[in-house]
Write a protein that holds these residues in place. Structure first.
Motif, PDB file in Angstrom:
ATOM      1  N   ASP A 192       0.842  -1.202   0.000  1.00 49.73           N
ATOM      2  CA  ASP A 192       0.000   0.000   0.000  1.00 49.73           C
ATOM      3  C   ASP A 192       0.873   1.246   0.000  1.00 49.73           C
ATOM      4  O   ASP A 192       1.804   1.355   0.797  1.00 49.73           O
ATOM      5  CB  ASP A 192      -0.896   0.036   1.243  1.00 49.73           C
ATOM      6  N   VAL A 193       0.559   2.170  -0.877  1.00 41.61           N
ATOM      7  CA  VAL A 193       1.261   3.449  -0.935  1.00 41.61           C
ATOM      8  C   VAL A 193       0.221   4.537  -0.703  1.00 41.61           C
ATOM      9  O   VAL A 193      -0.834   4.536  -1.327  1.00 41.61           O
ATOM     10  CB  VAL A 193       1.942   3.652  -2.299  1.00 41.61           C
ATOM     11  N   SER A 194       0.515   5.441   0.230  1.00 45.39           N
ATOM     12  CA  SER A 194      -0.450   6.499   0.528  1.00 45.39           C
ATOM     13  C   SER A 194       0.259   7.784   0.936  1.00 45.39           C
ATOM     14  O   SER A 194       0.488   8.020   2.120  1.00 45.39           O
ATOM     15  CB  SER A 194      -1.413   6.051   1.628  1.00 45.39           C
ATOM     16  N   PRO A 195       0.644   8.610  -0.056  1.00 43.10           N
ATOM     17  CA  PRO A 195       1.273   9.888   0.282  1.00 43.10           C
ATOM     18  C   PRO A 195       0.288  10.809   0.987  1.00 43.10           C
ATOM     19  O   PRO A 195      -0.922  10.719   0.766  1.00 43.10           O
ATOM     20  CB  PRO A 195       1.681  10.455  -1.088  1.00 43.10           C
ATOM     21  N   SER A 196       0.794  11.661   1.849  1.00 45.99           N
ATOM     22  CA  SER A 196      -0.062  12.596   2.579  1.00 45.99           C
ATOM     23  C   SER A 196       0.545  13.998   2.485  1.00 45.99           C
ATOM     24  O   SER A 196       1.730  14.143   2.180  1.00 45.99           O
ATOM     25  CB  SER A 196      -0.197  12.171   4.040  1.00 45.99           C
ATOM     26  N   GLN A 216      -3.806   7.901  -6.013  1.00 46.38           N
ATOM     27  CA  GLN A 216      -3.335   8.311  -4.689  1.00 46.38           C
ATOM     28  C   GLN A 216      -2.662   9.681  -4.754  1.00 46.38           C
ATOM     29  O   GLN A 216      -2.917  10.548  -3.913  1.00 46.38           O
ATOM     30  CB  GLN A 216      -2.353   7.278  -4.117  1.00 46.38           C
ATOM     31  N   LYS A 222       8.558   0.852   2.092  1.00 44.95           N
ATOM     32  CA  LYS A 222       7.291   1.520   1.777  1.00 44.95           C
ATOM     33  C   LYS A 222       7.204   2.871   2.486  1.00 44.95           C
ATOM     34  O   LYS A 222       6.795   3.874   1.887  1.00 44.95           O
ATOM     35  CB  LYS A 222       6.124   0.628   2.177  1.00 44.95           C
ATOM     36  N   GLU A 223       7.589   2.924   3.762  1.00 48.94           N
ATOM     37  CA  GLU A 223       7.569   4.186   4.509  1.00 48.94           C
ATOM     38  C   GLU A 223       8.497   5.212   3.883  1.00 48.94           C
ATOM     39  O   GLU A 223       8.149   6.394   3.781  1.00 48.94           O
ATOM     40  CB  GLU A 223       7.965   3.945   5.971  1.00 48.94           C
ATOM     41  N   ASN A 282       6.785   6.422   0.704  1.00 52.60           N
ATOM     42  CA  ASN A 282       5.675   7.317   1.058  1.00 52.60           C
ATOM     43  C   ASN A 282       6.191   8.698   1.455  1.00 52.60           C
ATOM     44  O   ASN A 282       5.601   9.722   1.100  1.00 52.60           O
ATOM     45  CB  ASN A 282       4.846   6.736   2.201  1.00 52.60           C
ATOM     46  N   LYS A 283       7.288   8.721   2.201  1.00 52.41           N
ATOM     47  CA  LYS A 283       7.871   9.997   2.631  1.00 52.41           C
ATOM     48  C   LYS A 283       8.293  10.825   1.424  1.00 52.41           C
ATOM     49  O   LYS A 283       7.993  12.020   1.342  1.00 52.41           O
ATOM     50  CB  LYS A 283       9.064   9.732   3.554  1.00 52.41           C
ATOM     51  N   SER A 290       5.251  12.062  -0.549  1.00 62.22           N
ATOM     52  CA  SER A 290       4.602  13.152   0.178  1.00 62.22           C
ATOM     53  C   SER A 290       5.385  14.452   0.026  1.00 62.22           C
ATOM     54  O   SER A 290       4.807  15.520  -0.198  1.00 62.22           O
ATOM     55  CB  SER A 290       4.471  12.801   1.668  1.00 62.22           C
TER      56      SER A 290
END
Length: 192
Positions: free
Chosen positions: A28-32, A80, A165-166, A169-170, A173
């Motif tokens: 799962d990839v979820s940029p914020s 995403q 993954k983290e 994501n970083k 983002s």
């Protein structure tokens, strides 16, 4: 004796099958985004995106003497990133609506984390490249965004994909934040 053979054979096969599928096929990839408001005064923006990457995987695990193992995104990476950009623009005061005079097209060009095995650790080399094209009233602005990072994680056997993954994501983002903080983009949307 026969009962022991029948009992150990399925266990042996189960153990071998577990080794073959150590890595997941997708993560799962979820940029914020975290941005402040007050950049736009209700400007309407039509937002679209496309995936122009040569490959659809986002992680490539490389070990000497073995074929690379690839891992994809469990969710649609293009969607995403578009949602993260839309959320950021909305927080800054813009309205996302189809048919708006100001159009933004986001193209994914490269999103890859190469995991390279060392002796007692793994290097994770990330390369990200996106392009924004803004259009309004015959005017066009095209901006390229690139991010690269390298991190080292300990591990002798298998890399921990949660850490990879983290890290990805970083960087994703941070790239969305780069787009949202871009003064050229802000001036174009504001009509400057």
């Amino acid at each position: 004796m026969n009962a022991i053979k029948w009992f150990t054979l399925p266990l042996l096969l189960l153990g071998l099958a577990g080794c073959a599928s150590y890595y997941p096929i997708a993560v799962d990839v979820s940029p914020s985004v975290e941005v402040g408001g007050g950049v736009y005064r209700g400007q309407a923006i039509a937002l679209s995106s496309r995936d122009g990457r040569a490959n659809d995987f986002i992680i490539q695990i490389e070990q000497q003497g073995k074929s690379p193992v690839v891992v994809g995104a469990a969710n649609n990476l293009k969607v995403q990133l578009e949602q993260a950009l839309a959320q950021g623009l909305s927080t800054q005061g813009a309205f996302i609506e189809q048919g708006a005079a100001t159009r933004i097209d986001m193209e994914l060009q490269e999103v890859l984390a190469r995991v390279i095995r060392g002796h007692i650790s793994y290097d994770v080399v990330q390369q990200l490249r996106l392009q924004l094209t803004l259009e309004r009233g015959g005017r066009t602005l095209t901006k390229q965004y690139r991010r690269s990072a390298q991190e080292e994680f300990p591990g002798r056997l298998h890399p921990e994909l949660d850490k990879v993954k983290e890290a990805l994501n970083k960087q994703l983002s941070l790239m969305v934040q780069d787009m949202l903080a871009d003064r050229d983009v802000q001036n174009f949307i504001n009509g400057g």
